[in-house]
Design an enzyme around this catalytic site. Structure first.
Site, PDB file in Angstrom:
ATOM      1  N   HIS A 150       7.211  -1.241  17.885  1.00  0.00           N
ATOM      2  CA  HIS A 150       6.073  -2.162  17.804  1.00  0.00           C
ATOM      3  C   HIS A 150       5.272  -1.996  16.506  1.00  0.00           C
ATOM      4  O   HIS A 150       4.373  -2.787  16.235  1.00  0.00           O
ATOM      5  CB  HIS A 150       5.139  -1.961  19.005  1.00  0.00           C
ATOM      6  CG  HIS A 150       5.676  -2.538  20.278  1.00  0.00           C
ATOM      7  ND1 HIS A 150       6.709  -1.961  20.978  1.00  0.00           N
ATOM      8  CD2 HIS A 150       5.338  -3.650  20.977  1.00  0.00           C
ATOM      9  CE1 HIS A 150       6.964  -2.684  22.053  1.00  0.00           C
ATOM     10  NE2 HIS A 150       6.150  -3.718  22.073  1.00  0.00           N
ATOM     11  N   SER A 195       5.385  -8.485  22.170  1.00  0.00           N
ATOM     12  CA  SER A 195       5.444  -7.049  22.470  1.00  0.00           C
ATOM     13  C   SER A 195       6.061  -6.887  23.844  1.00  0.00           C
ATOM     14  O   SER A 195       6.120  -7.839  24.617  1.00  0.00           O
ATOM     15  CB  SER A 195       4.035  -6.445  22.477  1.00  0.00           C
ATOM     16  OG  SER A 195       3.395  -6.665  23.726  1.00  0.00           O
ATOM     17  N   ASP A 196       6.521  -5.704  24.173  1.00  0.00           N
ATOM     18  CA  ASP A 196       6.824  -5.428  25.575  1.00  0.00           C
ATOM     19  C   ASP A 196       5.506  -5.027  26.240  1.00  0.00           C
ATOM     20  O   ASP A 196       4.479  -4.823  25.581  1.00  0.00           O
ATOM     21  CB  ASP A 196       7.908  -4.349  25.711  1.00  0.00           C
ATOM     22  CG  ASP A 196       8.615  -4.441  27.065  1.00  0.00           C
ATOM     23  OD1 ASP A 196       8.083  -5.112  27.977  1.00  0.00           O
ATOM     24  OD2 ASP A 196       9.698  -3.839  27.225  1.00  0.00           O
ATOM     25  N   TYR A 197       5.548  -4.938  27.542  1.00  0.00           N
ATOM     26  CA  TYR A 197       4.381  -4.665  28.390  1.00  0.00           C
ATOM     27  C   TYR A 197       3.533  -3.506  27.842  1.00  0.00           C
ATOM     28  O   TYR A 197       4.002  -2.380  27.789  1.00  0.00           O
ATOM     29  CB  TYR A 197       4.941  -4.270  29.751  1.00  0.00           C
ATOM     30  CG  TYR A 197       4.109  -4.555  30.947  1.00  0.00           C
ATOM     31  CD1 TYR A 197       4.367  -5.668  31.735  1.00  0.00           C
ATOM     32  CD2 TYR A 197       3.088  -3.699  31.321  1.00  0.00           C
ATOM     33  CE1 TYR A 197       3.619  -5.917  32.866  1.00  0.00           C
ATOM     34  CE2 TYR A 197       2.344  -3.945  32.441  1.00  0.00           C
ATOM     35  CZ  TYR A 197       2.608  -5.061  33.216  1.00  0.00           C
ATOM     36  OH  TYR A 197       1.857  -5.297  34.338  1.00  0.00           O
ATOM     37  N   GLY A 215       3.038  -2.589  25.042  1.00  0.00           N
ATOM     38  CA  GLY A 215       3.707  -1.906  23.920  1.00  0.00           C
ATOM     39  C   GLY A 215       2.782  -1.669  22.736  1.00  0.00           C
ATOM     40  O   GLY A 215       2.969  -0.693  21.990  1.00  0.00           O
TER      41      GLY A 215
END
Ligand code: NOJ
Length: 762
Positions: free
Chosen positions: A283, A305-307, A309
């Site tokens: 990230h 982004s991921d959760y 992240g």
């Protein structure tokens, strides 16, 4: 290349064939001719822009961008996960750009009305969901789909899922997952296509095209998301979210190809991964996001982004607080923040401080709006609630059943025990024999039909197919994970009944044992299932083990004692019927393993496309690369799978003995014949090896496969076209090099393929 992909060759830059060859040719012109001298081309040759930007869309994006305040721009960068948070956000200063994990057409319309009718600019929301292997109709898990070695299976899932999800209001799926991995301990191996970058690329492109079609504004298409970018599958120890330290050449040769191929196929979005890559969390990794993805690959969609992240950059140890985390994410090129709110919380402050630029913000917003326009959200923000797909249709069921049948892999079949006669008297035993939802595997719908429709059990599937359902008996034996052996005696008795011909023993993992955050340090059959197998085998009847699992398991005792083994993975809503189709021979299994099965967990990582070492394993020489206590190699190899018929494959025939390194091509032809008495499928596989190169090359690399169906006695010729992109590789400066010298070609029906020929790159 597969037939399916051949028709899409122009989109498959970097996957073999002419596309990259042509690009390489122009860039290679004038390169020196010395033998073994690397011929280098810059990493920027990677691919043309993903989708030629539509000038109409670009004009609309620019016009809207000009009208937006900073707060509205920052709001577009925010993705929230609940209706409540979305409502608050839409009523505030930074109306959010999207919502995910909310399902139900009516609920989504309520939120969309707030965005379109009650915010100043009326920018519609994008609605995301993890539609991984089904929205209403569950298909086999992705690892199973990859076992089909048929990109058509993956695209069928994507086409059906996209239609079901879009008609229910979802516009964006967090799929396909394309993390190449050598880690069976890692639960998320279930979500990808296994250990090979070429297979993973083919499957990923099929999925992207299935979800998006040519125009994802269509009301049965979705924006896809290539995830997790990048090298997530390299998690140390197989522990989810864990660190990855990877060389440049490994990053480019092993982990990046499916992403590169997906961008070339026009994927709308990309999700950053939770892991660090050589010390820099994905990230905050400008090298992989800005330089490679948005630069070299020409990606023009947005990165989500991921959760949490972005927030996690603090725990990774590269950001001191939320403001630092937001600055790192924005400058690295993560455009949209999922769940955590650092971009909206700190964006204005960071701009004033000069830690981020207006240009970075505008670029992120532009990318998000581009996808929203391409989705047609400004024209059709709402879903017609009457079209919501709540029930599994007969047609979707049939597609799922066919996909499951094509995904199964026959790993052992002593004395042609399978297929069974329809009149066979069968004792069906085991903890998975009456399991329902466990047959869905991981990611089976957050309250959508894929999660609420119980799959057909193995027992029901067998009874429905058998000539006489009363000839089918059942004993559970044990459950999936407990230590309770009290059911063993009844199971052994059921097997021993005099007129029972055969035992079908359904073993494996629960759905929750693979997928996110589901790493296992021991990958044996869980609980006391091996004990149950021993008890049932002792009853003296031939035993067919049917496996349900989301990862490779260590199966030595199963291999040693069962007469037949069928790998069914998590087969989805029609699981039991699909298993019965294969057991009774209505479907002749033709799947192949997309991942090596180790003999013991201590062999991990074990994968077919490894380097040779200076001391390759030699049982006769102690001082070679091997274990003292295990034979070398896996229990089952990548690409392996049996059939109810037999095939012969010829040696490869090459159209030329030399390939010009400036864009040359060679056709490799293989004759394949069904030498048995029933129709069946074979997957013809092509592997290459460069024995002398400037950096050591894998002993084999898959560069072509084709699944063919042949009647008894029938033969055909399969021809693969390989080019310079198939023989070249990335070096540790991220340069794609095509070197002169010998290339070995292997063809066969697994990665142990032993028919070979050579040609020279000149
Ligand atoms: C976390 C997972 O890593 C990712 O794959 C998924 O898409 C998101 N959560 C959203 O559910």
């Amino acid at each position: 290349m597969t037939d399916h992909q051949l028709s899409r060759r122009s989109a498959l830059v970097g996957l073999g064939g002419t596309a990259v060859g042509a690009i390489s040719a122009s860039l290679l012109a004038g390169a020196p001719a010395a033998v073994a001298a690397p011929t280098t081309t810059p990493a920027t040759i990677a691919a043309p822009p993903a989708t030629p930007q539509n000038s109409g869309v670009e004009r609309r994006v620019s016009a809207l961008l000009r009208r937006m305040t900073l707060a509205e721009k920052l709001g577009q960068l925010q993705l929230l996960s609940t209706p409540e948070l979305a409502q608050q956000s839409l009523a505030g200063a930074h109306p959010c750009g999207g919502v995910f994990s909310v399902v139900g057409a009516a609920k989504l319309n309520v939120l969309q009305r707030l965005a379109v009718q009650h915010t100043r600019l009326g920018i519609p929301l994008i609605f995301g969901l993890d539609v991984i292997h089904g929205y209403t109709t569950n298909f086999p898990i992705p690892l199973g789909q990859a076992s089909s070695f048929d990109p058509g299976v993956a695209s069928t899932d994507a086409v059906v899922s996209a239609a079901e999800a879009r008609r229910s209001g979802i516009t964006w799926t967090y799929a396909p997952m394309m993390d190449v991995t050598h880690e069976p301990r890692w639960g998320r191996i279930a979500e990808g296509a296994g250990e090979d970058p070429y297979l993973a690329s083919q499957i990923a492109v099929a999925k992207v095209q299935g979800y998006q079609g040519n125009d994802y504004s269509a009301q049965d298409k979705l924006a896809a998301c290539a995830k997790h970018y990048v090298a997530y599958g390299g998690a140390e120890g197989g522990r989810d979210y864990n660190t990855v330290d990877v060389s440049i050449q490994e990053l480019h040769n092993h982990y990046l190809p499916p992403f590169k191929a997906s961008v070339a196929a026009g994927v709308a979005t990309v999700m950053a991964s939770f892991n660090a890559i050589s010390g820099v969390p994905a990230h905050a990794n400008a090298y992989v996001l800005r330089e490679i993805l948005k630069g070299a690959f020409g990606f023009d969609g947005f990165v989500v982004s991921d959760y949490t992240g972005i927030q996690e950059l603090i725990l990774h140890g590269v950001a001191g607080d939320g403001a630092d985390a937001a600055a790192a994410g924005i400058t690295a090129g993560v455009d949209m923040e999922m769940v955590s709110t650092n971009y909206v919380d700190f964006g204005s402050q960071l701009l004033v401080q000069g830690r981020i630029t207006r240009r970075e913000i505008d670029d992120a917003v532009r990318r998000i709006l581009r996808v929203k326009f391409a989705l047609g959200l400004f024209e059709h923000p709402y879903v017609d609630e009457s079209t919501e797909v709540i029930a599994v249709s007969d047609a979707a069921r049939a597609s799922s059943r066919a996909a499951a049948g094509r995904s199964m892999v026959l790993m052992k079949n002593d004395n042609a025990l399978l297929p069974l006669a329809l009149g066979a008297r069968i004792a069906v035993i085991g903890p998975l024999a009456t399991a329902t939802y466990d047959l869905n595997g991981t990611w089976s719908g957050l309250g959508t039909g894929a999660g609420t429709t119980p799959p057909v059990t193995v027992l029901d599937g067998i009874k429905a197919a058998a000539a006489d359902p009363s000839a089918i008996t059942f004993a559970q034996g044990c459950d999936i994970e407990s230590a309770d052996t009290s059911g063993f005696a009844a199971a052994a008795e059921a097997a021993a009944v005099a007129d029972v011909d055969v035992v079908v023993l359904a073993l494996g993992e629960s759905a929750a044992m693979s997928g996110e955050a589901s790493a296992r340090s021991n990958i044996n059959l869980p609980g006391v299932q091996e004990g149950l197998l021993a008890a049932v085998v002792a009853a003296g009847k031939p035993v067919v083990v049917v496996l349900f699992n989301g990862r490779p398991l260590t199966l030595q005792s199963t291999h040693d004692t069962a007469a037949a083994i069928l790998e069914a993975w998590a087969p989805g809503v029609e699981g039991g019927n699909a298993v019965a189709d294969v057991l009774f021979g209505k479907v002749n299994p033709g799947g192949k393993l997309p991942v090596s099965f180790p003999r013991a967990v201590g062999q991990v990582p074990i994968y077919y496309n490894h380097l040779n070492t200076g001391r390759p394993a030699d049982p006769a020489n102690k001082y070679t690369s091997k274990y003292l206590d295990l034979p070398s190699g896996p229990l089952y190899s990548f690409g392996f799978g049996l059939s109810y018929t037999t095939f012969t494959l010829s040696a490869p025939r090459l159209s030329s003995t030399s390939m010009n390194r400036r864009g040359g091509r060679i056709d490799v032809s293989v004759d394949v014949q069904n030498t048995g008495v029933v129709a069946g499928d074979e997957v013809v596989q092509l592997y290459l090896h460069d024995p002398v190169a400037s950096i050591a090359q894998p002993v084999r690399r898959l560069r072509g496969f084709r699944r063919v169906t042949l009647e008894a006695g029938q033969s055909t010729t399969v021809t693969f076209t390989i080019g310079t992109d198939d023989v070249g590789f990335y070096d540790n400066q991220a340069k794609f090099v095509v070197e002169t010298g010998t290339i070995e070609v292997y063809v066969g029906n697994s990665s142990d393929a032993d028919q070979s020929a050579t040609f020279t790159v000149v």
